[in-house]
Scaffold this active site. Structure first.
Site, PDB file in Angstrom:
ATOM      1  N   LYS A  66       0.767  -1.304   0.231  1.00  0.00           N
ATOM      2  CA  LYS A  66      -0.108  -0.381  -0.139  1.00  0.00           C
ATOM      3  C   LYS A  66       1.070   1.328   0.036  1.00  0.00           C
ATOM      4  CE  LYS A  66      -2.385  -0.646   3.744  1.00  0.00           C
ATOM      5  NZ  LYS A  66      -2.337  -0.447   4.994  1.00  0.00           N
ATOM      6  N   GLY A  67       1.492   0.862   1.067  1.00  0.00           N
ATOM      7  CA  GLY A  67       3.215   2.560   1.248  1.00  0.00           C
ATOM      8  C   GLY A  67       2.782   2.238  -0.481  1.00  0.00           C
TER       9      GLY A  67
ATOM     10  N   GLU B 102      -2.625   7.080   3.873  1.00  0.00           N
ATOM     11  CA  GLU B 102      -2.432   5.766   4.429  1.00  0.00           C
ATOM     12  C   GLU B 102      -2.848   5.176   5.107  1.00  0.00           C
ATOM     13  OE1 GLU B 102       1.092   3.920   3.644  1.00  0.00           O
ATOM     14  OE2 GLU B 102       0.473   2.544   4.064  1.00  0.00           O
TER      15      GLU B 102
ATOM     16  N   THR C 136     -11.618 -10.191  -1.873  1.00  0.00           N
ATOM     17  CA  THR C 136     -11.930  -8.695  -2.583  1.00  0.00           C
ATOM     18  C   THR C 136     -13.387  -8.297  -2.634  1.00  0.00           C
ATOM     19  OG1 THR C 136      -9.710  -8.279  -4.044  1.00  0.00           O
ATOM     20  CG2 THR C 136     -11.770  -6.752  -4.079  1.00  0.00           C
TER      21      THR C 136
ATOM     22  N   GLY D 164      23.517   0.229  13.026  1.00  0.00           N
ATOM     23  CA  GLY D 164      22.806  -1.045  13.991  1.00  0.00           C
ATOM     24  C   GLY D 164      22.371  -0.537  15.290  1.00  0.00           C
TER      25      GLY D 164
ATOM     26  N   CYS E 273      27.160   4.987  10.471  1.00  0.00           N
ATOM     27  CA  CYS E 273      26.332   4.905  11.447  1.00  0.00           C
ATOM     28  C   CYS E 273      27.325   4.399  12.441  1.00  0.00           C
ATOM     29  CB  CYS E 273      25.356   4.983  11.560  1.00  0.00           C
ATOM     30  SG  CYS E 273      24.759   5.649  12.953  1.00  0.00           S
TER      31      CYS E 273
ATOM     32  N   MET F 283      31.043   2.946  10.781  1.00  0.00           N
ATOM     33  CA  MET F 283      31.911   3.988  10.423  1.00  0.00           C
ATOM     34  C   MET F 283      32.048   3.831  12.624  1.00  0.00           C
ATOM     35  SD  MET F 283      31.608   8.150  11.773  1.00  0.00           S
ATOM     36  CE  MET F 283      32.528   9.107  12.031  1.00  0.00           C
TER      37      MET F 283
ATOM     38  N   GLU G  91      29.084   2.060  24.262  1.00  0.00           N
ATOM     39  CA  GLU G  91      27.658   1.232  24.648  1.00  0.00           C
ATOM     40  C   GLU G  91      27.617  -0.438  24.654  1.00  0.00           C
ATOM     41  OE1 GLU G  91      26.150   1.600  19.591  1.00  0.00           O
ATOM     42  OE2 GLU G  91      24.601   0.305  20.705  1.00  0.00           O
TER      43      GLU G  91
ATOM     44  N   HIS H   3      22.990   8.713   7.718  1.00  0.00           N
ATOM     45  CA  HIS H   3      21.842   8.178   7.424  1.00  0.00           C
ATOM     46  C   HIS H   3      22.106   9.014   6.366  1.00  0.00           C
ATOM     47  CE1 HIS H   3      21.375   4.970   9.881  1.00  0.00           C
ATOM     48  NE2 HIS H   3      21.761   5.276  11.140  1.00  0.00           N
TER      49      HIS H   3
ATOM     50  N   GLU I  74      21.555   7.406   3.556  1.00  0.00           N
ATOM     51  CA  GLU I  74      20.584   6.299   2.302  1.00  0.00           C
ATOM     52  C   GLU I  74      19.074   7.255   2.512  1.00  0.00           C
ATOM     53  OE1 GLU I  74      21.535   5.873   5.173  1.00  0.00           O
ATOM     54  OE2 GLU I  74      20.831   3.855   6.494  1.00  0.00           O
TER      55      GLU I  74
END
Ligand code: GLN
Length: 545
Positions: free
Chosen positions: A17-18, A139, A190, A355, A382, A385, A406, A517, A519
């Site tokens: 749908k997106g 949507e 449907t 990640g 991220c 790197m 972390e 990011h 991307e």
């Protein structure tokens, strides 16, 4: 006033749908209209930021720092219109707004109910923060029939009624499955789904039928009869080999024409002209002049939705270089064992994406080491790197105990938690015991590029760029001198010079790590320069072997 197009889904989830919404947005834009796309998500999380990628797929971050549904990535990639916080809302956010109002006493002693209070809050959201848009495409997440989606469906029913039939349109996306034993396409699911929608007070104006095969005319007529729509408005949406063919495929089926007719607008000729953009993209994808293989070393590699934007950005880098980009998704934990290097030997580039958490981090560090030592193009995004910096600190700069806080307390915190940083002139703060939701460094931040570096050249020698962030930890500036002396240049920094944004290796054909990011901002018609350059480096690498 903006016209509203509401897109619901029926029969099963994952119907795309997106993508359908994004493609229709692109078509209306191609006709010269201004569009905005929005998503209503019926789950109770306030935003998807705290959800596991296994549950939700990628969290798409907007310039204004909202953590949103990955469909917003499709919207941006297809229309180029930057999404905002106000373009995605969840039931969780709606309910928390209503409950906060109740606590303040805003309801003046009234009983707070789903109708009208929750539905009003949903309608407020749908109609807020708009300016001169011609069309707002909304949507609705989930499938018709889901209990949690009901307030949203009720809210769009009311809005459709309030704005009038000629200012709003309902599109229902369904599945027409092929049953091989019978050798037939089936219309019944449907029909049932449209009945369910009718039961909620919504008559769809257009039924968009996803199908593996051509839906014959008789089947479309049958659907039109049972769903109470004109046969021209039962539109088939067949599977395509590249998502960038979807706008063209829908246009050929008359989707945009039917939408405009509904609104009493006259389909112009502009669409033919503007569709060239999509034709060119699809032609380049279908007939590449070569190919490269990129190893993506990550944690959620069996779930492609977790890296949706990355996947697309790599494709865009391929479009820019006229090559097919084959992706070899590798689970980083395999690089923690012995002799895993052979997995990387046949690839032309290595990418370690974003990640979280320690699991798999050693494998990512090993992959970065392989890329550095073997001079294979490396792109660390991220977390990718951060792992490359730890690797360089340990094995180039001799800081044996280099690590990231972390993963717990650490003697040499080359990557550490940052509790204060600047956004323009404002200082933003966080504490180590803050809530996990919405507390990362999120959204667009400026980055100054060091003239003369590879990255400055990639960004056409701009002095300042803006990219989107989503992370809690940062490369520690205190290690800059040691790392630079060892050959890792800090080629991009936050404007106050405190936060390393980009690193690159000197003695390497292409080794770049970015804290942001890229991307998220790449488009098929405007590939991100970092991906264009990385894929070019991979093409050069493929010629070496
Ligand atoms: N886990 C790292 C951090 O929070 C990296 C996050 C990411 O890759 N998006 O800083």
């Amino acid at each position: 006033m903006a016209r509203f197009i509401f897109i619901t889904g029926g029969v099963v989830s994952s119907l795309g749908k997106g993508l359908s919404s994004a493609a229709l947005g692109a078509l209306l834009q191609a006709r010269g209209f201004k569009v905005r796309l929005r998503k209503l998500d019926p789950y109770l999380n306030v935003d998807p930021g705290t959800m596991s990628p296994y549950q939700h797929g990628e969290v798409y971050v907007t310039d204004d720092g909202a953590e949103t549904d990955l469909d917003l990535g499709h919207y941006e990639r297809f229309t180029g219109v930057s999404c905002r916080q106000s373009d995605n809302v969840t039931a969780g956010r709606i309910y928390s707004t209503v409950i906060a109002r109740e606590r303040r006493g805003d309801y003046l002693g009234g009983t707070v109910q789903v109708i009208p209070h929750v539905t009003d809050a949903i309608k407020e959201f749908i109609t807020a923060d708009l300016s001169d848009e011609d069309f707002v495409l909304v949507e609705i997440g989930g499938t018709i029939g889901d209990i949690e989606g009901l307030p949203f469906v009720e809210a769009i029913r009311q809005l459709g009624n309030e704005t009038g039939r000629h200012n709003s349109l309902f599109i229902h996306v369904t599945l027409v499955p092929y049953i091989s034993a019978a050798g037939e396409l089936k219309t019944k699911p449907t029909q049932h789904s449209v009945k369910e929608l009718l039961g909620l007070g919504i008559q769809p104006d257009i039924v968009l039928c996803r199908s593996e095969r051509e839906i014959p005319r008789e089947a479309r007529q049958k659907l039109a009869l049972f769903c109470n729509v004109h046969p021209d408005r039962v539109i088939q949406a067949r599977d395509v080999d590249t998502i960038y063919d979807v706008p063209i495929a829908y246009h050929n089926q008359g989707l945009d024409e039917q939408v405009l007719k509904h609104f009493g607008l006259h389909p112009g000729r502009e669409a033919e002209v503007e569709l060239n953009r999509w034709n060119d993209i699809v032609d380049t994808i279908r007939s590449p002049e070569g190919e490269v293989t990129i190893a993506v070393v990550g944690k959620y590699t069996n779930l492609l939705d977790a890296y949706k934007s990355l996947n697309e950005a790599l494709t865009h880098g391929g479009i820019a270089n006229k090559v097919r980009v084959n992706l070899n998704w590798l689970e980083s934990e395999i690089f923690e064992g012995e002799n895993a290097a052979h997995h990387l030997e046949s690839c032309d580039g290595i990418l370690v994406p974003g990640g979280f958490g320690e699991r798999g981090s050693r494998g990512k560090i090993n992959a970065a080491r392989f890329a550095r030592e073997r001079k294979v193009p490396y792109f660390g995004i991220c977390f990718g790197m951060q792992m490359a910096v730890i690797e360089a600190a340990r094995n180039l700069a001799g800081i044996a105990k280099a690590g990231s806080t972390e993963f717990g307390p650490c003697d040499e915190p080359v990557v550490g938690l940052l509790t204060e940083w600047a956004r323009g002139n404002v200082v933003e703060r966080r504490r180590s015991d803050d809530d996990l939701g919405g507390t990362m460094r999120l959204g667009a931040y400026a980055c100054r590029l060091t003239p003369g570096t590879k990255v400055a050249e990639i960004y056409s020698n701009k002095s300042e760029i803006s990219e989107r962030h989503r992370h809690r930890y940062e490369v520690n500036i205190n290690y800059r001198r040691q790392l630079e002396a060892a050959g890792m240049t800090f080629s991009g920094m936050s404007p106050d010079g405190q936060l390393p944004e980009i690193v690159e290796l000197q003695d390497h054909p292409w080794f770049v790590g970015v804290q942001f990011h890229p991307e998220l901002k790449s488009k098929p018609f405007d590939p991100h320069p970092m991906f264009t350059s990385f894929i070019k480096a991979a093409v050069d690498q493929s010629r070496l072997v």
